[in-house]
Write an enzyme that holds these catalytic residues in place. Structure first.
Site, short mmCIF file in Angstrom:
data_model
loop_
_atom_site.label_atom_id
_atom_site.label_comp_id
_atom_site.label_asym_id
_atom_site.label_seq_id
_atom_site.Cartn_x
_atom_site.Cartn_y
_atom_site.Cartn_z
N HIS A 195 -20.48 -31.16 -36.03
CA HIS A 195 -21.22 -29.90 -36.25
C HIS A 195 -21.51 -29.67 -37.73
O HIS A 195 -20.70 -29.98 -38.61
CB HIS A 195 -20.52 -28.70 -35.60
CG HIS A 195 -19.26 -28.21 -36.25
ND1 HIS A 195 -19.27 -27.31 -37.28
CD2 HIS A 195 -17.95 -28.44 -35.97
CE1 HIS A 195 -18.00 -27.01 -37.61
NE2 HIS A 195 -17.19 -27.69 -36.85
N ASP A 229 -14.50 -28.31 -43.17
CA ASP A 229 -14.78 -28.12 -41.74
C ASP A 229 -16.24 -27.68 -41.63
O ASP A 229 -16.56 -26.53 -41.89
CB ASP A 229 -13.84 -27.05 -41.17
CG ASP A 229 -14.15 -26.69 -39.72
OD1 ASP A 229 -14.96 -27.38 -39.08
OD2 ASP A 229 -13.58 -25.69 -39.23
N GLU A 277 -21.42 -24.50 -33.70
CA GLU A 277 -20.12 -24.82 -33.10
C GLU A 277 -19.13 -23.68 -33.33
O GLU A 277 -18.35 -23.34 -32.45
CB GLU A 277 -19.57 -26.12 -33.71
CG GLU A 277 -18.33 -26.67 -33.00
CD GLU A 277 -17.00 -26.16 -33.54
OE1 GLU A 277 -15.96 -26.44 -32.93
OE2 GLU A 277 -16.99 -25.46 -34.59
N ASP A 302 -14.34 -33.80 -35.73
CA ASP A 302 -14.11 -32.49 -36.32
C ASP A 302 -12.82 -32.49 -37.12
O ASP A 302 -11.99 -33.39 -36.97
CB ASP A 302 -14.03 -31.41 -35.22
CG ASP A 302 -14.53 -30.04 -35.69
OD1 ASP A 302 -14.30 -29.69 -36.88
OD2 ASP A 302 -15.13 -29.32 -34.88
N HIS A 315 -10.46 -23.04 -42.68
CA HIS A 315 -11.19 -21.77 -42.72
C HIS A 315 -10.86 -20.93 -43.95
O HIS A 315 -10.90 -19.70 -43.92
CB HIS A 315 -11.01 -20.97 -41.41
CG HIS A 315 -11.79 -21.57 -40.27
ND1 HIS A 315 -11.97 -20.95 -39.06
CD2 HIS A 315 -12.44 -22.76 -40.17
CE1 HIS A 315 -12.69 -21.73 -38.26
NE2 HIS A 315 -12.98 -22.84 -38.92
ZN LIG Z 1 -15.02 -27.49 -37.05
#
Ligand SMILES: [Zn+2]
Length: 342
Positions: free
Chosen positions: A66, A177, A207, A230, A318
């Site tokens: 993604h 990410d 995603e 991922d 994140h």
């Molecule tokens: Zn991801």
């Protein structure tokens, strides 16, 4: 690492991945037999089989990485020019204060992101303890309201800004990410000289808001095997019990057994483990209790697909300080290339 640096520093909130897509398109010229962008924005790249196995119909493999990252959309501009945002994807608001952001307005401008409210010098005991919601955060562009409104509209994308860096044995930045996986997908296919498979790499959209791009792309391609690439949690850091590490940075490519959205096909798990052993590529088996990858959407497309996820262990996921061990990045690239060449 120039390609990865460019990838992580290019903004792409869910639904507005066009700049990341352009970076990928520029890098993959000549790598595939044909490419197209579908209605949702997925970049679909197909390479014909180059190794003929007599008596066998070539299988189509879809590899999904993604392109989007968690980010925001502008939802309100107040009379003083302060901007409120709504998130696209899940943020831990404890890590959100004191960030620089990029607003893709009529032109790109920067701002700073902080929660509304008092600094600790003048806050009460209760005010200091408050856990903020995304709706409490404010973007300050340093411009008067009139000027802000000339440049920024409701619906403009907003992303956190953090320059790419190399720290010790790690690469670090925002959007590791999933740009680390975008990097690995491109670099893996570049290493494949001959493959029995028709290789379809799909750089997917949306995603982070619920695996929205991968499902339709899978339906369109109708692959025999689907592989998601991922990042995953590497919780090998202080304050987390050893049994909850999920993966450990520097210990190799993650071969996923299961997460909150899919259970990998056991036959594929065995194939990747065998190839990793044979090629002496470091790997670790991964069970992630919550969260998911594009494999969750691919597995349930049409009448079902054999799927697996290859994971890139990443610390502080994140946040703008996502850290990926270079050895793990290379292990994922090498493992995918070896499987495609087998
Ligand atoms: Zn991801």
């Amino acid at each position: 690492m120039e390609f990865l640096k460019l990838l992580t520093e290019t903004p792409g909130v869910p639904g507005r991945e066009e700049r990341v897509r352009a970076v990928v398109q520029n890098e993959i010229a000549d790598l595939f037999d044909h490419t197209h962008v579908d209605a949702m924005g997925n970049l679909v790249c197909v390479r014909k089989p180059s190794k003929v196995v007599t008596g066998e119909k070539p299988q189509r493999v879809m590899i999904a990485a993604h392109m989007d990252q968690i980010g925001f959309y502008v939802r309100h501009i107040d009379d003083k020019g302060f901007i409120r945002v709504h998130n696209a994807g899940g943020f831990d608001t404890r890590n959100l204060a004191a960030n620089t952001v990029l607003i893709q307005g009529r032109k790109d401008i920067h701002g700073v992101l902080n929660p509304g409210g008092k600094p600790i010098h003048i806050a009460t005991e209760d005010e200091r303890r408050k856990i903020f919601a995304v709706s409490d955060f404010v973007v300050d562009t340093g411009l008067p309201a009139k000027k802000v409104r000339e440049i920024v509209r409701i619906g403009d994308p907003v992303t956190l800004v953090k320059p790419f860096s190399q720290i010790g044995d790690f690469v670090c930045g925002q959007a590791m990410d999933n740009r680390a996986a975008v990097w690995a997908a491109v670099r893996a296919v570049q290493r494949v000289k001959k493959s029995r498979y028709e290789i379809a790499v799909v750089f997917t959209v949306q995603e982070e808001v619920g695996l929205r791009g991968a499902g339709p792309a899978t339906f369109g391609l109708e692959p025999d095997i689907a592989i998601a690439l991922d990042t995953t949690l590497a919780c090998d850091t202080p304050g987390i019990p050893d049994d909850q590490a999920v993966t450990r940075a520097g210990e190799g490519a993650g071969i996923k057994i299961m997460d909150g959205a899919s259970i990998s096909d056991r036959g594929l798990v065995d194939q990747f483990v065998d190839i990793a052993r044979r090629e002496k590529i470091n790997f670790q088996l991964e069970v992630l209790p919550l969260g998911g990858t594009d494999a969750g959407a691919m597995q349930r497309s049409r009448s079902g697909m054999k799927t697996i996820t290859l994971s890139i262990p990443t610390r502080y996921i994140h946040t703008v300080t996502e850290m990926t061990h270079k050895g793990d990045l290379h292990a994922v690239r090498d493992l995918l290339a070896a499987w495609l060449s087998a």
